[in-house]
Design a protein around this motif. Sequence first.
Motif: not given
Length: 597
Positions: A442-462
């Motif tokens: 549960n921790c991996v999904g929320l405090i590690f994987r979600q920031p990875m997703y956020a990095q990806f979508e931030d790059t696409l938005h840029q």
Amino acid sequence: MERLDVPVNETWDLTLIYKNKDEFFEDEKRAQSLLSSLRERKDCFTKSKEDFHTFYEDYVTLSRLLSEMYEYAHLNTDVEPGNQDYQLLLSHILTLFDQFENNLDFMNVEIIKNKEAIEKYLEDNSFDLYRYQIKQILREEKHMLSQEMETLLSKMSPIANTGEQIFDALRLEYEDVIVDGERKTLNSATLNEFLKNPSQEVRKQAYEQFYKEYKRYENVFALTLADCMKKDAFYADVRHFNDPLDYSLWDDDVPRELFYKILDKANKDYRPLFHRYNKLKKELLKLDTLYNYDLFTPLVKPSVKRYSIDECFNIILDVTSVFGEEYTDIIKKARDERWIDYHPTKGKATGAYSAGCYDTKPYILTNFIGDYDSLSTLIHELGHSCHTYLSCKYQDPANSDYRIFVAEVASTVNETLLINHMISHAKSDEEKAYFLYEFLENCVGLIFRQPMYAQFEDTLHQWAKDHIPMNASKITSLYDKINKEYYGEDVTNNQYVGHSCFYIPHFYYNYYVYKYTLGMTVALAIVSRILNHDSQQVEQYLSFLKSGGSMSPIDLLKKAGVDPLDDKIYDDAFHYFEHLLNMFEEIMKRGEKDVKE
């Protein structure tokens, strides 16, 4: 199971909202009348303090009516989608929402145009209930456009979300998976079960047959995803924001530094912990090569314990007793007053959620099957519902609705308390390892994987902001690269990893995933203090739940005793993950040693 086969007391009672559809249509008439009245006051509602107060009061009343009607219609259609009467009600309220948005697009423009007078009105005590919400409108001043442009953007709304709608409408079909010589159905509901199969060949087969369909339609998904990014960039541009991130954060009323603080902590400072966890997985699974489709393979024997609904409530009441009688009484009400629809039935919406508004109960939909996940899901959704109930009880209608930014805190606190309870009450190393593993995942999904997703979508938005062309190859290559960096050298990417990005719904929304990380981080901080018998923390947390949407999300979290801009919150959360990992690793290696001996 057919809905008629479910005991009535294990379905929700929506007659608490409307006894029948006639009452729904009576409220629709009231709403239409109020909407017409508000529209007629377009040119005069700011002329005096009294006119403005009456207008805003009627606006809040109309919003309440629409919310109540929507909850009744969508909750009914989610459990009885084939009932055309309910589908008609849903169509009516969705049409009314469109009319509401289109006919009142003048409101914020006029309020800002008359800012000086409005600020004077707000000094009067009669505006105590509405002051915060109206000030939120006034802060939009530099991003508000002319009336003509606001009307145009309002009319564009139905087509602006086409990308998201296309994603929701796409339904792919997948080849069956062969398990022990039998053909098994593969779809989004069964994928995770296949990925937990002990056979690496089954896992590989399921993963590849699922995601190769996304590769097959890669151009459609790439265009759809790029369209969502361009839409966000467009709105950010026309509303004079620096970029889509600033535009999204503006709605949440949080500073830009918070987003990157969350990403930096997970993506830089504490990534080695994630790499260590993946290395441990490889060792425990005894695999020469650990592929990404192996990451969901259980490291411990799944719990076979089943829980009845009564047993779940006994555990939940025990876990949440730390919050006092008022909180546990809400949970008892949820059971006794039938706020919850428990069982999976034909056509019922999948997953789980808590939904409600000021004038309804905070209803819960779940698909209860009696396993630990069912218990965990139930306490999670009750966290949301208790938050909503307390917000509505202690706040007026204008200030009861809290932002999605803080919504995951209450649910995650409950879940985290539950898992700690299960660990502390475990009767064997094997049982303790199971709950530790569940917590780590549960921790991996929320405090590690979600920031990875956020990095990806931030790059696409840029990319969208900078007008950089996007195609399937460019998008999937980026996602593949980020995954390699993120999971570390002990995880080998399968050929379809890059295409798995097209499957994740949140990428078609506007900057959402980082909020999960914040929710988990804050929850870990709150729970650790509660477990250390910090009575002040309990009082602060309950005060947060009762505050609804009466202040900014940052101030709400500070009221809960946690400052999301403080590094210590994140350091404590990741160190807690490390503590859990140490405990888990010790138990697992001790078990391996015992087997050898």
